[in-house]
Design an enzyme around this catalytic site. Structure first.
Site, PDB file in Angstrom:
ATOM      1  N   ASN A 101       0.827  -1.211   0.000  1.00  0.00           N
ATOM      2  CA  ASN A 101       0.000   0.000   0.000  1.00  0.00           C
ATOM      3  C   ASN A 101       0.864   1.266   0.000  1.00  0.00           C
ATOM      4  O   ASN A 101       0.657   2.173   0.792  1.00  0.00           O
ATOM      5  CB  ASN A 101      -0.929   0.006   1.210  1.00  0.00           C
ATOM      6  N   ARG A 114       8.398   6.583  -2.670  1.00  0.00           N
ATOM      7  CA  ARG A 114       8.490   6.566  -1.215  1.00  0.00           C
ATOM      8  C   ARG A 114       9.124   5.276  -0.714  1.00  0.00           C
ATOM      9  O   ARG A 114       9.852   5.278   0.284  1.00  0.00           O
ATOM     10  CB  ARG A 114       7.107   6.759  -0.572  1.00  0.00           C
ATOM     11  N   ARG A 147       4.211   0.051   8.689  1.00  0.00           N
ATOM     12  CA  ARG A 147       5.035  -1.083   8.241  1.00  0.00           C
ATOM     13  C   ARG A 147       6.267  -1.282   9.115  1.00  0.00           C
ATOM     14  O   ARG A 147       6.871  -2.350   9.095  1.00  0.00           O
ATOM     15  CB  ARG A 147       5.460  -0.878   6.801  1.00  0.00           C
ATOM     16  N   LYS A 161       0.836 -11.512  -1.786  1.00  0.00           N
ATOM     17  CA  LYS A 161       1.521 -10.719  -2.804  1.00  0.00           C
ATOM     18  C   LYS A 161       3.004 -10.527  -2.465  1.00  0.00           C
ATOM     19  O   LYS A 161       3.878 -10.693  -3.315  1.00  0.00           O
ATOM     20  CB  LYS A 161       0.809  -9.376  -2.977  1.00  0.00           C
ATOM     21  N   PRO A 165       3.081 -12.540  -8.703  1.00  0.00           N
ATOM     22  CA  PRO A 165       2.569 -11.556  -7.743  1.00  0.00           C
ATOM     23  C   PRO A 165       1.414 -10.760  -8.335  1.00  0.00           C
ATOM     24  O   PRO A 165       1.531 -10.240  -9.450  1.00  0.00           O
ATOM     25  CB  PRO A 165       3.778 -10.644  -7.491  1.00  0.00           C
ATOM     26  N   ASP A 184      -0.717  -7.587  -7.710  1.00  0.00           N
ATOM     27  CA  ASP A 184      -0.980  -6.328  -7.036  1.00  0.00           C
ATOM     28  C   ASP A 184      -2.147  -5.649  -7.755  1.00  0.00           C
ATOM     29  O   ASP A 184      -2.799  -6.248  -8.590  1.00  0.00           O
ATOM     30  CB  ASP A 184       0.266  -5.440  -7.045  1.00  0.00           C
TER      31      ASP A 184
END
Length: 293
Positions: free
Chosen positions: A126, A131, A176, A218, A235, A237
């Site tokens: 997310n 970033r 996280r 994922k 994966p 996403d």
DNA sequence: GTCCAGGATCGGA
DNA sequence: TCCGATCATGGA
């Protein structure tokens, strides 16, 4: 797949059959490669800084010996794999793949360090890529090993496990950071975790990875694919889900069904197919209700 | 100011 | 088992 052409002035020149640094480094599989001019690329990988340039036919690796190249980078850049063959097979599947393969031609799936891949994609959830890169850089500066050029290698498990949550929070990873801290502590107490994962059957390895805090389907698939454990991992996403729904299913489809389809349709090439599709979808904004070009 | 990002987790249906 | 709310932060 590759041929060493020359070794002069401490630089190694290598012909590589199918390689595009821009596509390889910007397709979303790694976060620590950058280029100022689009010609010369510098990355931090396998615990060191590495620099290269590409002229369309051969790659120049700066400050590198033939020995080091053979020992570390042939594997990292997956130079034993025939990507031309993979592209030929995928291109013939359907028009969508044909376009995706053309768009991402020259992508090579790197075999990255297991722990760095794990934490990088733990951070990626997310989140957006600029970033993600900043957070990884910050983590490295605070807890990693200083390299000769002023940059920092990715932190070791012990450094992350011994750090307080407050200090990890300074990397601005948000919620996280708790996953980073808890996973690092778990891995510190399981010294054979990495070796065990590489020995397991992929499906079992995926299960074990998902038992780590902050690791879901994922992230687990990204670790399997990008650290060279299972090249059939797929994966899913937001982008891959959207591109698959748009191009193949023509309707909303759950991840399990998409995963099953990928296994049947892409087979052994699922991983590289996913990479072409992800890169293609994200750059062309496939699946978004926009009419920009 | 709003929407979104290479998702995972948790509580309640 | 499934679904929605929530999570922290900042890029666009």
């Amino acid at each position: 797949m590759y041929r060493i052409v020359s070794e002069e002035n401490n630089n190694l020149r290598v012909e590589i059959s199918d390689f595009n640094p821009r596509h390889t480094f910007l397709c979303g599989q790694c976060f620590r490669w950058d280029s100022e001019d689009g010609e010369r690329w510098t990355g931090i990988a396998l615990g060191q800084s590495i620099s290269l340039s590409w002229d369309g036919n051969a790659c120049t690796f700066y400050n590198m010996s033939k020995q080091e190249f053979m020992d570390k980078w042939v594997k990292y850049f997956d130079l034993e794999t025939d990507y031309e063959l993979a592209k030929n097979i995928l291109s013939k599947k359907d028009e969508h793949l044909y376009q995706a393969v053309i768009h991402g031609s020259g992508i090579r799936l790197l075999r990255q360090d297991f722990y760095e891949t794990l934490f990088s994609f733990l951070i990626s959830q997310n989140n957006n890529i600029p970033r993600i890169k900043k957070i990884i850089d910050s983590l490295s500066m605070n807890f990693g090993i200083p390299l000769e050029n002023g940059r920092y290698g990715f932190p070791g498990i012990t450094a992350l496990a011994d750090a307080t949550l407050e200090s990890i929070n300074t990397c601005r990873g948000g919620y996280r950071c708790r996953y980073i801290s808890d996973t690092a502590k778990r891995l510190r107490d399981l010294p054979t975790f990495r070796d065990d994962i590489y020995k397991l059957q992929p499906e079992k390895a995926r299960e074990v990875l998902m038992s780590l805090p902050g690791v879901g389907p994922k992230v687990a698939d990204c670790v399997l694919l990008y650290s060279g454990i299972d090249r059939t991992a797929f994966p899913i996403d937001r982008w891959v889900k959207r591109v698959m729904e748009t191009l193949y299913f023509k309707k909303e489809t759950d991840e399990k069904s998409i995963r099953q389809f990928s296994r049947e349709y892409f087979g052994e090439l699922s991983g590289i197919a996913q990479q072409y599709l992800f890169y293609y979808a994200r750059e062309k904004k496939i699946g978004l209700n926009v009419t920009e070009q």
